[in-house]
Design a protein around this motif. Structure first.
Motif, PDB file in Angstrom:
ATOM      1  N   VAL A   1      -4.625 -11.646 -40.923  1.00 36.66           N
ATOM      2  CA  VAL A   1      -4.894 -12.860 -40.165  1.00 36.66           C
ATOM      3  C   VAL A   1      -5.657 -13.865 -41.037  1.00 36.66           C
TER       4      VAL A   1
ATOM      5  N   GLN B   1      -3.323  -7.964 -35.458  1.00 36.10           N
ATOM      6  CA  GLN B   1      -2.340  -8.386 -36.448  1.00 36.10           C
ATOM      7  C   GLN B   1      -2.912  -8.230 -37.857  1.00 36.10           C
TER       8      GLN B   1
ATOM      9  N   THR C   1      -7.090 -11.418 -29.576  1.00 35.30           N
ATOM     10  CA  THR C   1      -5.635 -11.283 -29.650  1.00 35.30           C
ATOM     11  C   THR C   1      -5.174 -11.045 -31.077  1.00 35.30           C
ATOM     12  N   LEU C   2      -5.804 -11.731 -32.023  1.00 35.20           N
ATOM     13  CA  LEU C   2      -5.361 -11.676 -33.414  1.00 35.20           C
ATOM     14  C   LEU C   2      -5.785 -10.405 -34.135  1.00 35.20           C
TER      15      LEU C   2
ATOM     16  N   ASP D   1      -3.309 -18.697 -39.139  1.00 34.05           N
ATOM     17  CA  ASP D   1      -3.047 -18.241 -37.767  1.00 34.05           C
ATOM     18  C   ASP D   1      -3.971 -18.927 -36.771  1.00 34.05           C
TER      19      ASP D   1
END
Length: 219
Positions: free
Chosen positions: A36, A33, A29-30, A101
């Motif tokens: 992170v 982004q 999921t990360l 995160d």
């Protein structure tokens, strides 16, 4: 991964793999982004930090109180060519003031009849209730999470899952059990089995425990 593991440094086992399974899901999921930040608390050989460092763009920091573990994790990261910064210190103290995160931790949680000494003893043993490190981690880790940040930790169910959930929820996190696995006692738990029976914590001749991965997220 074949990792350097000096004597007294925790070897990746079933609990490491269970936590890694949950970590892989979070990292998928990360990875979309930018920037992170990942923290591995009590890194040992660095196995979980190295897993996180394979996520493109992730900045990974690992911490351990054992200098042997710090040096082993640094060597393993260098040998594999993975960018992990490994710091020496107690739990989250070396990264106070930073935000992450994702925080990963496989802390000592083995219930022990004797007081926890220094050295290799603190690698596994965590006091009569198994919470000598867990309680401190639950108190410190939430303040290091960014908005929507996630804490993943693994522990034995014998060390009090409800206590961990209650403490994390009291600090504003949405917490629950993510994964569970039943495994045979490892060597340290097996040595404590008779004492665990005497305390009424396990049934006579019971030699298995539930491992639990707890996921807690800041809203």
């Amino acid at each position: 991964m074949r990792l350097l593991r000096p004597r007294g440094v925790y070897a990746p086992q079933e609990d490491t793999e269970l936590l890694a399974q949950a970590a892989r899901s979070e990292l998928r999921t990360l990875r979309a982004q930018p920037g992170v930040e990942v923290l591995d608390v009590g890194t040992g050989t660095g196995a979980l930090a190295l897993l996180a460092a394979e996520c493109p763009g992730a900045r990974v920091t690992a911490v351990d109180i054992s200098w042997r573990a710090v040096l082993a994790a640094r060597y393993n990261a260098w040998r594999l060519g993975l960018p992990v910064v490994v710091r020496h210190g107690d739990l989250t103290k070396p990264v106070e003031g930073r935000r992450f995160d994702l925080i990963l931790s496989n802390p000592p949680y083995v219930l022990s009849p004797a007081p926890v000494r220094g050295g290799a003893d603190r690698t596994w043993n965590a006091g009569a209730d198994g919470r000598q490190v867990l309680d401190r981690l639950c108190a410190r880790a939430p303040d290091l999470l960014r908005d929507s940040g996630v804490l993943l930790l693994v522990q034995s169910a014998l060390a009090g899952v409800d206590a961990t959930l209650d403490q994390l929820q009291a600090r504003g996190l949405a917490a629950g059990v993510e994964l569970r696995a039943r495994i045979p006692f490892g060597p340290v738990m097996a040595r404590h089995a008779e004492w665990l029976e005497q305390q009424g914590l396990i049934a006579p001749d019971e030699r298995k425990e539930d491992l639990v991965v707890i996921r807690a997220q800041r809203s």
